[in-house]
Write an enzyme that holds these catalytic residues in place. Structure first.
Site, PDB file in Angstrom:
ATOM      1  CB  SER A 233      -0.902  -0.007   1.235  1.00 42.20           C
ATOM      2  OG  SER A 233      -0.104  -0.127   2.395  1.00 42.20           O
ATOM      3  CB  CYS A 288      -1.416  -2.594  -7.799  1.00 39.94           C
ATOM      4  SG  CYS A 288      -0.309  -3.252  -9.027  1.00 39.94           S
ATOM      5  CD  GLU A 387      -5.057   0.385  -3.636  1.00 37.34           C
ATOM      6  OE1 GLU A 387      -4.379   0.618  -2.629  1.00 37.34           O
ATOM      7  OE2 GLU A 387      -4.627  -0.238  -4.620  1.00 37.34           O
TER       8      GLU A 387
HETATM    9  P1  NAD Z   1       0.467  -3.761   2.832  1.00 36.35           P
HETATM   10  O1  NAD Z   1       1.073  -2.444   2.595  1.00 36.35           O
HETATM   11  O2  NAD Z   1      -0.487  -3.918   3.956  1.00 36.35           O
HETATM   12  O3  NAD Z   1       1.615  -4.868   3.086  1.00 36.35           O
HETATM   13  C1  NAD Z   1       2.712  -4.997   2.202  1.00 36.35           C
HETATM   14  C2  NAD Z   1       3.918  -5.509   2.986  1.00 36.35           C
HETATM   15  O4  NAD Z   1       4.259  -4.538   3.984  1.00 36.35           O
HETATM   16  C3  NAD Z   1       3.643  -6.822   3.711  1.00 36.35           C
HETATM   17  O5  NAD Z   1       4.766  -7.649   3.568  1.00 36.35           O
HETATM   18  C4  NAD Z   1       3.424  -6.387   5.164  1.00 36.35           C
HETATM   19  O6  NAD Z   1       3.880  -7.340   6.086  1.00 36.35           O
HETATM   20  C5  NAD Z   1       4.250  -5.122   5.287  1.00 36.35           C
HETATM   21  N1  NAD Z   1       3.636  -4.134   6.196  1.00 36.35           N
HETATM   22  C6  NAD Z   1       2.315  -3.963   6.441  1.00 36.35           C
HETATM   23  N2  NAD Z   1       2.145  -2.914   7.291  1.00 36.35           N
HETATM   24  C7  NAD Z   1       3.369  -2.431   7.563  1.00 36.35           C
HETATM   25  C8  NAD Z   1       3.840  -1.347   8.369  1.00 36.35           C
HETATM   26  N3  NAD Z   1       3.013  -0.576   9.040  1.00 36.35           N
HETATM   27  N4  NAD Z   1       5.177  -1.114   8.409  1.00 36.35           N
HETATM   28  C9  NAD Z   1       6.035  -1.884   7.716  1.00 36.35           C
HETATM   29  N5  NAD Z   1       5.635  -2.931   6.941  1.00 36.35           N
HETATM   30  C10 NAD Z   1       4.325  -3.204   6.870  1.00 36.35           C
HETATM   31  O7  NAD Z   1      -0.193  -4.228   1.442  1.00 36.35           O
HETATM   32  P2  NAD Z   1      -1.110  -5.494   1.170  1.00 36.35           P
HETATM   33  O8  NAD Z   1      -2.432  -5.268   1.831  1.00 36.35           O
HETATM   34  O9  NAD Z   1      -0.374  -6.743   1.460  1.00 36.35           O
HETATM   35  O10 NAD Z   1      -1.251  -5.407  -0.413  1.00 36.35           O
HETATM   36  C11 NAD Z   1      -2.201  -4.601  -1.066  1.00 36.35           C
HETATM   37  C12 NAD Z   1      -1.608  -3.282  -1.512  1.00 36.35           C
HETATM   38  O11 NAD Z   1      -0.478  -3.512  -2.344  1.00 36.35           O
HETATM   39  C13 NAD Z   1      -2.570  -2.458  -2.348  1.00 36.35           C
HETATM   40  O12 NAD Z   1      -2.490  -1.122  -1.954  1.00 36.35           O
HETATM   41  C14 NAD Z   1      -2.050  -2.628  -3.766  1.00 36.35           C
HETATM   42  O13 NAD Z   1      -2.377  -1.587  -4.654  1.00 36.35           O
HETATM   43  C15 NAD Z   1      -0.586  -2.695  -3.517  1.00 36.35           C
HETATM   44  N6  NAD Z   1       0.130  -3.307  -4.630  1.00 36.35           N
HETATM   45  C16 NAD Z   1       0.907  -2.499  -5.403  1.00 36.35           C
HETATM   46  C17 NAD Z   1       1.576  -3.007  -6.492  1.00 36.35           C
HETATM   47  C18 NAD Z   1       2.449  -2.111  -7.354  1.00 36.35           C
HETATM   48  O14 NAD Z   1       3.171  -2.618  -8.183  1.00 36.35           O
HETATM   49  N7  NAD Z   1       2.404  -0.809  -7.183  1.00 36.35           N
HETATM   50  C19 NAD Z   1       1.478  -4.383  -6.794  1.00 36.35           C
HETATM   51  C20 NAD Z   1       0.698  -5.189  -5.964  1.00 36.35           C
HETATM   52  C21 NAD Z   1       0.017  -4.639  -4.878  1.00 36.35           C
END
Ligand code: NAD
Length: 496
Positions: A233, A288, A387
């Site tokens: 995210s 995404c 989003e």
């Molecule tokens: P997320 O941000 O919750 O988690 C992603 C990673 O970050 C995980 O490994 C998680 O353990 C870690 N994380 C979560 N909270 C954290 C924090 N506070 N501090 C440090 N690390 C933390 O995302 P998600 O829910 O797993 O995935 C969905 C999101 O990913 C959506 O927003 C989507 O758009 C995005 N996404 C982006 C792309 C791109 O290429 N831009 C591709 C796929 C998904």
């Protein structure tokens, strides 16, 4: 989260070539989202685990970085063969822990696999440049060299593809790697690592550790790590970019998105409808690059609405782990389901027209949200700007293409935007004026293949060099410039 769990269900970590089950205070449940059953527990490790992984990866870097490039490529070729042989089993594992349909899971594996194929060409990809006689008797040369220990942090929505945007290329470039997959879908990452070991990868070159914020922050600040690849995210992407950069690391961080599907009145109706369905509701909208704003320009809106609704009537939602033929699976967990239910509830309370409500007629077990259609959404609405990351599609009614582009260019995100049209002029204007990095012309999900960078802009990406393609190689290497002065006048003078 839970505190005590069955040891046999704990997801193992890989450090220095050894699999082990760490002893930690808390665990995150891994679900089969189709049924809601807990299928494993992810250990939420801390800074000591990060340190152990960095030590192992640093030791492995000594020899891995010196291995001749074609020998590294040999291992990638073997990995490619193993991935191909195991692709169906990997797809089924993804379906089980993520909930996407088997066909979508196959795509997840295929896209990751393509990056390994690209990385097999590392000998050619990592060649430097040279120029003779840049000054009298002086030749210049650049060499691409690995950075050291790199780390990758991935989201839940693509358990194979996103980690594979990162580690195959990093490792091919001569780096060693620590992957921290999403704690919600760690099992695919474990299998990807086992197969890499089977391909002959030396111990410590690829390490897998588990956890959440604590581990991520420890990776961002550890002095032994040179580069961080993050996808997730935008809030976390920004945090990782800031923390990692402040600690002297290269960071590439992909974030969230809000992608539009703009339909011109001259678009081919059937192929456009199929593309909209795939983009908005494929992977239950958890992509995404998912189209979440449907903008029929001018007169096309009414027909589009009617045809979309009729198509959605026929969509089959269900348990993807038991039935290979369902059209749409669940969302990842109860948190996501409740969050999306709440978005629909709030829209209802604001009097927004809900043409189709995903809270109705859904399976009782598991974490399902059905396809949802909001109509008449305006650019100032929360539904336009934020989003939502689920099967929720907002219909917006611009009068002209200029108006659609103007509204979209106010968004903070910048991943993808798509236009459906038969007009080259409209496609050209849209491609050139839209403020985002990946544009589709009659393509519902313009996610680039491994040859191209995954090129998000604005709040959809923090950093300079994107993942995949030659930008990926640039990210995982640094250039050394060598200037050599060889003057032949001396040996000539000596008569040699
Ligand atoms: P997320 O941000 O919750 O988690 C992603 C990673 O970050 C995980 O490994 C998680 O353990 C870690 N994380 C979560 N909270 C954290 C924090 N506070 N501090 C440090 N690390 C933390 O995302 P998600 O829910 O797993 O995935 C969905 C999101 O990913 C959506 O927003 C989507 O758009 C995005 N996404 C982006 C792309 C791109 O290429 N831009 C591709 C796929 C998904």
């Amino acid at each position: 989260m839970s505190n005590s769990v069955e040891t046999s269900q704990i997801v193992p970590q890989l450090i220095g070539g050894t699999w082990s089950v760490p002893s930690v205070a808390t665990y995150t449940n891994v679900y089969n989202p189709s049924t809601g059953a807990v299928i494993a527990h992810t250990p939420m490790a801390g800074a000591d685990t990060v340190d152990a992984a960095v030590q192992a990866a640093s030791r492995a870097f000594e020899s891995w970085s010196k291995l001749p490039v074609p020998k590294r490529a040999d291992i990638l070729f073997r990995y490619r063969t193993l991935l191909e042989a195991n692709s169906e089993a990997l797809a089924r594992l993804i379906t089980r822990e993520n909930g996407k349909t088997l066909e979508e899971a196959r795509g997840d594996v295929r896209r990751g696999f393509e990056v390994v194929e690209f990385a097999c060409g590392i000998a050619h990809l990592s060649k430097g440049e040279s120029l003779a006689q840049v000054a009298p008797h002086i030749d210049g040369q650049t060499l691409r060299e690995p950075l050291g220990v790199c780390a990758g942090i991935s989201p839940y929505n693509f358990p194979a593809m996103v980690p594979m945007w990162m580690f195959p290329l990093a490792i091919a470039c001569g780096n060693t790697f620590i992957l921290k997959p999403s704690e919600k879908v760690p099992l695919t990452a474990v299998r990807l690592a086992e197969l890499f070991q089977e391909a002959g990868l030396p111990d410590g070159v690829f390490n897998v550790i588990h956890g959440g914020r604590e581990v991520v922050d420890a990776l961002c600040v550890h002095p032994g790590i040179k580069a961080i690849s993050f996808v997730g995210s935008s809030t976390v992407a920004k945090h990782v970019y800031a923390l990692g950069s402040a600690h002297g690391k290269r960071v590439q961080a992909g974030g969230g998105a809000k992608n539009a599907l703009v339909v011109m009145p001259d678009a081919d109706p059937d192929s456009t409808l199929r593309a909209i369905m795939g983009s908005a509701f494929g992977c239950a909208g958890q992509r995404c690059m998912a189209g979440s704003l449907l903008m029929g320009v001018g007169s096309v809106n009414k027909a589009l609405h009617e045809r979309l609704n009729a198509t959605l009537d026929a969509i089959r939602i269900g348990d993807t782990s038991a039935d290979d033929t369902v059209d749409m699976g669940p969302v990842i967990d109860d948190l996501a389901q409740n969050r999306l239910d709440n978005v629909i509830l709030q829209a209802e309370q604001k009097g927004i027209h809900i043409a189709r409500d995903g809270r109705k007629n859904r399976p009782e077990q598991g974490f399902f949200v059905g396809p949802t259609l909001f109509d008449g959404i305006t650019p100032d609405a929360h539904l336009f700007q934020e989003e939502l990351f689920g099967p929720l599609l907002s219909m917006v009614h611009p009068k002209t293409l200029d108006e659609a582009i103007g509204w979209l260019n106010r968004l903070n995100f910048g991943n993808g935007a798509v236009i459906f049209t038969s007009s080259g002029a409209a496609a050209r204007q849209f491609s050139q004026e839209i403020n985002c990095g990946m544009v589709g012309v009659n393509v519902g999900v313009p996610a680039p293949m491994s040859l191209f960078p995954f090129a998000g802009w604005n709040d959809s990406f923090y950093g300079d060099l994107h993942m995949q393609g030659t930008e990926g190689v640039q990210f995982y290497t640094r250039q050394r410039v060598v200037l050599s002065r060889w003057d032949s006048s001396y040996h000539r003078q000596m008569g040699w």
